[in-house]
Design a protein around this motif. Structure first.
Motif, PDB file in Angstrom:
ATOM      1  N   MET B   1       0.846  -1.196   0.000  1.00 59.71           N
ATOM      2  CA  MET B   1       0.000   0.000   0.000  1.00 59.71           C
ATOM      3  C   MET B   1       0.879   1.242   0.000  1.00 59.71           C
ATOM      4  O   MET B   1       1.891   1.301   0.703  1.00 59.71           O
ATOM      5  CB  MET B   1      -0.855  -0.010   1.272  1.00 59.71           C
ATOM      6  CG  MET B   1      -1.995   0.966   1.231  1.00 59.71           C
ATOM      7  SD  MET B   1      -3.040   0.650   2.665  1.00 59.71           S
ATOM      8  CE  MET B   1      -4.167   1.989   2.570  1.00 59.71           C
ATOM      9  N   ALA B   2       0.511   2.205  -0.818  1.00 64.72           N
ATOM     10  CA  ALA B   2       1.299   3.440  -0.887  1.00 64.72           C
ATOM     11  C   ALA B   2       1.208   4.189   0.436  1.00 64.72           C
ATOM     12  O   ALA B   2       0.290   3.957   1.225  1.00 64.72           O
ATOM     13  CB  ALA B   2       0.784   4.317  -2.020  1.00 64.72           C
ATOM     14  N   GLU B   3       2.150   5.071   0.628  1.00 67.26           N
ATOM     15  CA  GLU B   3       2.192   5.856   1.863  1.00 67.26           C
ATOM     16  C   GLU B   3       0.934   6.709   1.994  1.00 67.26           C
ATOM     17  O   GLU B   3       0.491   7.324   1.032  1.00 67.26           O
ATOM     18  CB  GLU B   3       3.426   6.753   1.794  1.00 67.26           C
ATOM     19  CG  GLU B   3       3.656   7.551   3.032  1.00 67.26           C
ATOM     20  CD  GLU B   3       4.808   8.533   2.823  1.00 67.26           C
ATOM     21  OE1 GLU B   3       5.819   8.354   3.494  1.00 67.26           O
ATOM     22  OE2 GLU B   3       4.672   9.464   1.991  1.00 67.26           O
ATOM     23  N   GLN B   4       0.373   6.700   3.185  1.00 70.88           N
ATOM     24  CA  GLN B   4      -0.786   7.563   3.433  1.00 70.88           C
ATOM     25  C   GLN B   4      -0.298   8.894   3.952  1.00 70.88           C
ATOM     26  O   GLN B   4       0.510   8.943   4.875  1.00 70.88           O
ATOM     27  CB  GLN B   4      -1.702   6.901   4.458  1.00 70.88           C
ATOM     28  CG  GLN B   4      -2.398   5.672   3.923  1.00 70.88           C
ATOM     29  CD  GLN B   4      -3.301   5.051   4.966  1.00 70.88           C
ATOM     30  OE1 GLN B   4      -2.886   4.837   6.102  1.00 70.88           O
ATOM     31  NE2 GLN B   4      -4.534   4.773   4.607  1.00 70.88           N
ATOM     32  N   ARG B   5      -0.791   9.971   3.364  1.00 66.93           N
ATOM     33  CA  ARG B   5      -0.366  11.311   3.806  1.00 66.93           C
ATOM     34  C   ARG B   5      -1.555  12.081   4.329  1.00 66.93           C
ATOM     35  O   ARG B   5      -2.709  11.815   3.977  1.00 66.93           O
ATOM     36  CB  ARG B   5       0.236  12.098   2.640  1.00 66.93           C
ATOM     37  CG  ARG B   5       1.628  11.661   2.246  1.00 66.93           C
ATOM     38  CD  ARG B   5       2.282  12.671   1.320  1.00 66.93           C
ATOM     39  NE  ARG B   5       2.970  13.734   2.051  1.00 66.93           N
ATOM     40  CZ  ARG B   5       4.216  13.625   2.513  1.00 66.93           C
ATOM     41  NH1 ARG B   5       4.895  12.525   2.340  1.00 66.93           N
ATOM     42  NH2 ARG B   5       4.788  14.632   3.149  1.00 66.93           N
ATOM     43  N   VAL B   6      -1.248  13.076   5.126  1.00 68.07           N
ATOM     44  CA  VAL B   6      -2.276  13.967   5.648  1.00 68.07           C
ATOM     45  C   VAL B   6      -1.847  15.393   5.326  1.00 68.07           C
ATOM     46  O   VAL B   6      -0.656  15.716   5.411  1.00 68.07           O
ATOM     47  CB  VAL B   6      -2.415  13.779   7.176  1.00 68.07           C
ATOM     48  CG1 VAL B   6      -3.317  14.840   7.785  1.00 68.07           C
ATOM     49  CG2 VAL B   6      -2.936  12.400   7.504  1.00 68.07           C
ATOM     50  N   VAL B   7      -2.799  16.222   4.928  1.00 70.73           N
ATOM     51  CA  VAL B   7      -2.485  17.639   4.748  1.00 70.73           C
ATOM     52  C   VAL B   7      -3.060  18.402   5.930  1.00 70.73           C
ATOM     53  O   VAL B   7      -4.234  18.234   6.277  1.00 70.73           O
ATOM     54  CB  VAL B   7      -3.087  18.212   3.442  1.00 70.73           C
ATOM     55  CG1 VAL B   7      -2.821  19.714   3.344  1.00 70.73           C
ATOM     56  CG2 VAL B   7      -2.518  17.512   2.226  1.00 70.73           C
ATOM     57  N   VAL B   8      -2.237  19.214   6.566  1.00 70.40           N
ATOM     58  CA  VAL B   8      -2.727  20.136   7.587  1.00 70.40           C
ATOM     59  C   VAL B   8      -2.668  21.526   6.973  1.00 70.40           C
ATOM     60  O   VAL B   8      -1.623  21.944   6.474  1.00 70.40           O
ATOM     61  CB  VAL B   8      -1.867  20.068   8.867  1.00 70.40           C
ATOM     62  CG1 VAL B   8      -2.289  21.143   9.865  1.00 70.40           C
ATOM     63  CG2 VAL B   8      -1.966  18.692   9.507  1.00 70.40           C
ATOM     64  N   VAL B   9      -3.794  22.225   6.973  1.00 67.31           N
ATOM     65  CA  VAL B   9      -3.831  23.570   6.406  1.00 67.31           C
ATOM     66  C   VAL B   9      -3.878  24.573   7.552  1.00 67.31           C
ATOM     67  O   VAL B   9      -4.816  24.557   8.351  1.00 67.31           O
ATOM     68  CB  VAL B   9      -5.062  23.765   5.490  1.00 67.31           C
ATOM     69  CG1 VAL B   9      -4.997  25.131   4.820  1.00 67.31           C
ATOM     70  CG2 VAL B   9      -5.160  22.667   4.459  1.00 67.31           C
ATOM     71  N   GLY B  10      -2.872  25.398   7.649  1.00 65.31           N
ATOM     72  CA  GLY B  10      -2.815  26.365   8.743  1.00 65.31           C
ATOM     73  C   GLY B  10      -1.755  25.958   9.746  1.00 65.31           C
ATOM     74  O   GLY B  10      -1.739  24.815  10.208  1.00 65.31           O
ATOM     75  N   GLY B  11      -0.862  26.871  10.079  1.00 68.46           N
ATOM     76  CA  GLY B  11       0.244  26.557  10.983  1.00 68.46           C
ATOM     77  C   GLY B  11       0.219  27.388  12.244  1.00 68.46           C
ATOM     78  O   GLY B  11       1.258  27.777  12.765  1.00 68.46           O
ATOM     79  N   GLY B  12      -0.972  27.677  12.737  1.00 64.32           N
ATOM     80  CA  GLY B  12      -1.081  28.297  14.064  1.00 64.32           C
ATOM     81  C   GLY B  12      -1.020  27.204  15.119  1.00 64.32           C
ATOM     82  O   GLY B  12      -0.585  26.077  14.841  1.00 64.32           O
ATOM     83  N   LEU B  13      -1.463  27.522  16.324  1.00 66.83           N
ATOM     84  CA  LEU B  13      -1.345  26.548  17.414  1.00 66.83           C
ATOM     85  C   LEU B  13      -2.016  25.222  17.093  1.00 66.83           C
ATOM     86  O   LEU B  13      -1.452  24.161  17.342  1.00 66.83           O
ATOM     87  CB  LEU B  13      -1.948  27.125  18.696  1.00 66.83           C
ATOM     88  CG  LEU B  13      -1.092  28.167  19.410  1.00 66.83           C
ATOM     89  CD1 LEU B  13      -1.864  28.763  20.575  1.00 66.83           C
ATOM     90  CD2 LEU B  13       0.205  27.543  19.903  1.00 66.83           C
ATOM     91  N   ALA B  14      -3.230  25.275  16.539  1.00 64.55           N
ATOM     92  CA  ALA B  14      -3.962  24.031  16.273  1.00 64.55           C
ATOM     93  C   ALA B  14      -3.237  23.214  15.210  1.00 64.55           C
ATOM     94  O   ALA B  14      -2.990  22.016  15.394  1.00 64.55           O
ATOM     95  CB  ALA B  14      -5.392  24.337  15.836  1.00 64.55           C
ATOM     96  N   GLY B  15      -2.877  23.850  14.112  1.00 64.17           N
ATOM     97  CA  GLY B  15      -2.225  23.140  13.012  1.00 64.17           C
ATOM     98  C   GLY B  15      -0.881  22.552  13.422  1.00 64.17           C
ATOM     99  O   GLY B  15      -0.543  21.426  13.060  1.00 64.17           O
ATOM    100  N   LEU B  16      -0.124  23.319  14.203  1.00 65.56           N
ATOM    101  CA  LEU B  16       1.189  22.820  14.631  1.00 65.56           C
ATOM    102  C   LEU B  16       1.039  21.678  15.633  1.00 65.56           C
ATOM    103  O   LEU B  16       1.775  20.694  15.575  1.00 65.56           O
ATOM    104  CB  LEU B  16       2.015  23.954  15.245  1.00 65.56           C
ATOM    105  CG  LEU B  16       2.466  25.053  14.278  1.00 65.56           C
ATOM    106  CD1 LEU B  16       3.229  26.151  15.030  1.00 65.56           C
ATOM    107  CD2 LEU B  16       3.335  24.495  13.165  1.00 65.56           C
ATOM    108  N   ALA B  17       0.074  21.818  16.551  1.00 70.07           N
ATOM    109  CA  ALA B  17      -0.140  20.753  17.539  1.00 70.07           C
ATOM    110  C   ALA B  17      -0.523  19.460  16.820  1.00 70.07           C
ATOM    111  O   ALA B  17      -0.022  18.378  17.143  1.00 70.07           O
ATOM    112  CB  ALA B  17      -1.215  21.156  18.548  1.00 70.07           C
TER     113      ALA B  17
END
Lengths: 320, 666
Positions: B1-17
């Motif tokens: 199975m190919a690698e599963q990726r996740v996109v996080v949009v936004g790099g404030g506290l929530a996105g970084l956490a």
């Protein structure tokens, strides 16, 4: 009005004022912040009707830079980000020529994110916290805006400061916790320790200290034809890692090495400071500390880092 | 199975956490942000972060009380299980931040110091000077950088989220982003997309929010089919410094450390405030709310400051609305240690030293309690089921929302120092959720199994929006000026005090403005670092949310939290006669119960085919703490509470006897 100027001309480290910028001459740079802190309201006796803003523009990294003059209506309590908003909204030069809006980097507007750093009347500072009424005292005729000179221009006043973030990787600017699961409180710290660390932790990676530093020179890596993102980034990293780290990153080493947990990896951070582009490049000009908008004791940090690096080197030599 | 990726949009506290937690779990993340993540809007948070702690615990504080303050402050519109979970996590979150090196202020003995914030009677708020948001953001930024070096995180900074990519079943399979420098539009195939894109303050023109807080990412998700909830709940912070480009926050911590709000009793008194004697000063919050004083919840403080300037005409200045926020009685050393950062902001931007002269402040739009509707799974005891793939999932499957862009933690109004907590909590909590979601994806439905055409077509669709904008004839409407007008309409009609006739008019004006905005033209039609294009596109995307906020406010005929319509305000008790007052209190409670039945509901907006928001309502989980009247400062509050408690006692007796019957009959 738009005259072509080679951006690299007429610039020496710490004074990136193009020769023709100001015929009356710019007042000597005041130490940190003073120009922005005085009582704004009453000093300028006669308020002008219009403001003239001269901007050093550049359409892309490959293009030559050129000057452009804009004018907007004066209002009380303007700051430079408002001026830039007005300039963008009208997209017309002082003599009525339609132009594209001036590109610049901006976010918080309260001098805490570091984005809108640029040269204003030759001095590096944040546009948001630079008040027009104060600038009028420096020079009532016009306000001069230029991009920072130590970083590659992306467009107009917008520069690429990714080298600063590379430096934070090189010095391992983080605390190595075991994991993010609950492991109880952090180490106990005295108020004195907190007050020692807190000012250093206010560094917003704006780059003022680097702009003012004679030893920090611009590194611009040109992208090759058809080069992949990854290959280009690798070349950037390699070039950046040879260049001077600069005061901001050195001070961060002190910040992390002061922390009880951070100390456990102090040696690795000091190794980074001893490598190529490290602490030894500092020429002790002390410009960094005088331009830091957050009044971070950068020269004190450099001194502390220097002593720690020496002790570290001796210990390593004797195999402690 | 190919690698599963996740996109996080936004790099404030929530996105970084979220990013650091996912990386710890071994899940690779593409982190997309409009600004270098270290420059995200979270840096602007000043005051602190709430949690029960060892000191307050010994004064009777518990996680339950923090939870109770949160929902009471939110006027019961918060979903209770997520809030309960958050309050229980809070002490652990502060401990983690402490371990990550956040320079929290310390007591003489070396423990973390705490201050008091609005809407609570306990000193629950940990802080790092007056730049807590900056300090927390940096700590998380550093951890994410560590994972970047380890190769689990790839950052895309100066990238704009254009919209999700949905498969034929409407499931999110990634998103489309645009490089704000090269203007390249690119697809990011992913098995989950997490939106951590913050608030939408720019819809109000000037606010305390940063320039990236356009709400455009939320709007693009909304236009792609995600539900948007409680849009009309916009927090107006009581104290900000009015400015030409921004209304700069003056943290609640200024009052937490003893700052006092007052106006001269004589309107527009021209004397230096320091020369006005105590007797001629009106400390209106302290007089009207003796228990909470200057630390009443935000909506109350905001309305009081607003009305003292408008209705009572006691604004400090004649041409400009403002009141004094006074710190001059406090020791300078304390001020510098605990509030240095914010005092410097005032000094820098106003040119006056707030340690010497009282500050002039006025309310400003500050926080979006509403946001993308998001789901959760609760346990029988009223907590969240940790790791449930439903937690924080929007109405689009595989698209999640965390931080300010979600909707269920802050109800009708957010408690001070709870936003940093909810951002970090949702960010960390979503880690196991995503892990389980990815592990349980049915075979053959992963992003890597999708036909390339899915992404090619989505990319083309968003490119077409740019092409249309660039093709518009020059000399059309100016997007920057229209944006100012949008801000004026919203600020005038949809902030502190709301009237139906004004809201109706504002909605019509917004529709007209939208028509004009369709004729906006660009002054830059180039293909390189085109900020003009990027701004105009964000501005056009503000309309669906602006209309959702206005319509939600228009339809909600009641007062709740930040949403205040005088026409529907609950009355004070007027009678002097004791029996009559009791009867009044009974009527009051009847009306309160009716109103709760009718309006204690989340507003749910969907993007209609004609582009108009369609509003429906949905029940709120209030199963843990029964809604009760919020009576700060109301005349007759004690009697109302007495009557109310008697009713509640009766109800619970009835419920108990029913349970007993059930038990005995079985």
């Amino acid at each position: 009005m738009s005259e072509s100027t080679d951006q690299s001309n007429g610039k020496s480290p710490g004074s990136s004022q193009p020769k023709d910028t100001n015929k009356e001459g710019i007042p000597p740079k005041s130490p940190h912040g003073q120009g922005d802190h005085g009582d704004v309201s009453n000093k300028v006796k006669e308020k002008p009707k219009s403001l003239y803003i001269r901007i050093l523009r550049q359409d892309s990294p490959e293009d030559a830079s050129y000057w452009e003059r804009h004018t907007i209506t004066y209002e009380p309590e303007l700051n430079m980000t408002t001026v830039l908003q007005r300039v963008a909204a009208q997209a017309k030069t002082a003599d009525g020529k339609d132009v594209t809006p001036v590109a610049y980097d901006v976010n918080c507007l309260e001098e805490i994110c570091g984005s809108c750093t640029m040269l204003i009347n030759g001095r590096v500072r944040q546009a948001c916290s630079t008040l027009v009424d104060n600038l009028l005292q420096e020079n009532a005729e016009e306000i001069v805006l230029e991009p920072m000179s130590k970083f590659p221009v992306i467009r107009d006043l917008f520069v690429d400061r990714s080298r600063m973030f590379h430096a934070l990787k090189k010095i391992q600017g983080w605390i190595n916790v075991d994991g993010y699961w609950d492991a109880g409180e952090g180490p106990k710290q005295s108020p004195a320790e907190q007050q020692d660390r807190y000012p250093l932790s206010q560094c917003m990676t704006c780059g003022c200290c680097l702009e003012a530093c004679p030893q920090y020179t611009k590194i611009e890596v040109e992208r090759g034809e058809g080069e992949s993102d990854e290959a280009y980034e690798d070349r950037c990293r390699e070039a950046y890692s040879k260049g001077f780290l600069g005061a901001a990153a050195i001070s961060q080493v002190v910040l992390f090495n002061l922390h009880p947990t951070g100390k456990m990896r102090a040696g690795e951070r000091l190794d980074a400071l001893s490598s190529e582009g490290g602490l030894q490049v500092c020429g002790n000009a002390q410009n960094c500390v005088s331009v830091c908008p957050k009044s971070i004791p950068l020269t004190t940090s450099i001194g502390r880092a220097g002593r720690a690096t020496t002790v570290h080197a001796i210990k390593r030599f004797f195999g402690f | 199975m190919a690698e599963q990726r996740v996109v996080v949009v936004g790099g404030g506290l929530a996105g970084l956490a979220a990013t650091m937690k996912l990386a710890e779990l071994g899940i690779p993340v593409d982190l997309m942000s409009m600004v270098p993540v270290k420059r995200s809007h979270s840096v602007c948070a000043q005051g602190g972060i709430n949690s029960v702690n060892n000191v307050t615990r010994q004064q009777g504080d518990t996680e339950w009380k923090h939870f109770d303050d949160t929902v009471y402050g939110g006027d019961f519109l918060n979903h209770q299980p997520p809030c309960k979970e958050m309050a229980e996590w809070a002490p652990r979150i502060i401990d983690l931040l402490d371990r990550l090196g956040v320079p929290f202020n310390r007591t003489g003995e070396g423990f973390r110091d705490q201050r008091r914030f609005g809407g609570t009677l306990y000193k629950r708020t940990a802080f790092a000077g007056a730049t807590t948001g900056q300090q927390l953001l940096y700590a998380l930024d550093e951890q994410v950088r560590r994972w970047e070096v380890e190769g689990l995180v790839k950052k895309y900074e100066f990238w704009d989220f254009l919209g999700p990519v949905l498969d034929d079943n409407g499931v999110c399979k990634g998103c489309i982003g645009q490089d704000m420098v090269t203007m390249e539009t690119k697809a990011f195939p992913a098995d989950a997309v997490i939106l951590a894109t913050g608030g939408c303050g720019l819809i109000f023109g000037r606010s305390t929010m940063s320039m990236a807080c356009t709400g455009s990412a939320a709007s693009r998700a909304f236009q792609a089919g995600a539900k948007y909830a409680n849009g009309e709940f916009i927090q107006v912070h009581p104290t900000a410094i009015p400015g030409t480009d921004k209304l700069r926050l003056m943290s609640e911590s200024a009052r937490g450390e003893g700052g006092r709000v007052w106006v001269p009793r004589k309107a527009h008194d021209e004397r230096d405030p320091r020369d006005i004697p105590e007797a001629e000063r009106y400390y209106f919050l302290e007089e009207r709310y003796p228990e909470y004083g200057n630390l009443v919840p935000r909506d109350i403080a905001t309305r009081e400051i607003f009305s003292i300037c408008t209705e009572s005409g006691l604004s400090v200045e004649k041409g400009k609305l403002c009141v004094y926020l006074d710190l001059t009685h406090l020791p300078k050393d304390t001020l510098n240690k605990k509030l240095g950062g914010i005092l410097e902001i005032y000094e820098k931007f106003q040119g006056v030293d707030p340690r010497e002269v009282p500050m002039k402040i006025f309310p400003a739009v500050h926080y979006s309690m509403g946001g993308l509707w998001a789901d959760y799974e609760r346990t029988a005891s009223g907590n969240l089921l940790e790791g449930s793939p439903r937690n924080q999932m929007t109405s689009i499957e595989a698209m999640y929302a965390i931080g300010e862009v979600d909707y269920h933690y802050h109800g009708g109004n957010r408690l001070g120092a709870n936003s940093l907590l909810s951002c970090i909590f949702t960010g960390l909590f979503i880690g196991p959720t995503i892990k389980n979601f990815l592990e349980n994806l049915p075979k053959g439905t992963s992003a890597s199994d999708m036909e390339p055409s899915l992404y090619e077509e989505a990319t083309k669709k968003y490119q077409a929006i740019d092409d249309e904008l660039k093709a518009r004839p020059a000399g059309g409407e100016n997007p920057y000026l229209l944006h100012q007008q949008m801000g004026e309409i919203m600020t005038k009609n949809c902030t502190v005090v709301r009237h139906n006739e004004n809201l109706k008019k504002a909605y019509d004006e917004m529709c007209e403005l939208e028509e004009r905005a369709k004729k906006c033209s660009l002054s830059d039609t180039g293909n390189y670092t085109n900020q003009n294009l990027q701004f105009t596109r964000s501005f056009l995307d503000m309309f669906p949310l602006a209309k959702t906020i206005l319509k939600g406010a228009l339809l909600r005929d009641e007062c709740r939290g930040s949403h205040y319509k005088p026409e529907f305000a609950m009355p004070s008790l007027e009678s002097e006669d004791e029996d009559e007052r009791l009867r009044e209190a009974e009527t009051w409670c009847d009306r309160f119960e009716e109103n709760t039945k009718k309006w204690l509901k989340s507003t749910i907006a969907e993007y209609g085919e004609d582009g108009e928001p369609i509003i429906t309502y949905e029940d709120v989980d209030t199963s843990l703490i029964p809604p009760r009247p919020r009576l700060y400062g109301l005349k007759g509050a004690e009697i109302i509470m007495q009557v109310w408690n008697a009713r509640m006692a009766k109800q619970s007796n009835q419920a108990d006897s029913k349970t007993e019957e059930a038990v005995s009959s079985s």
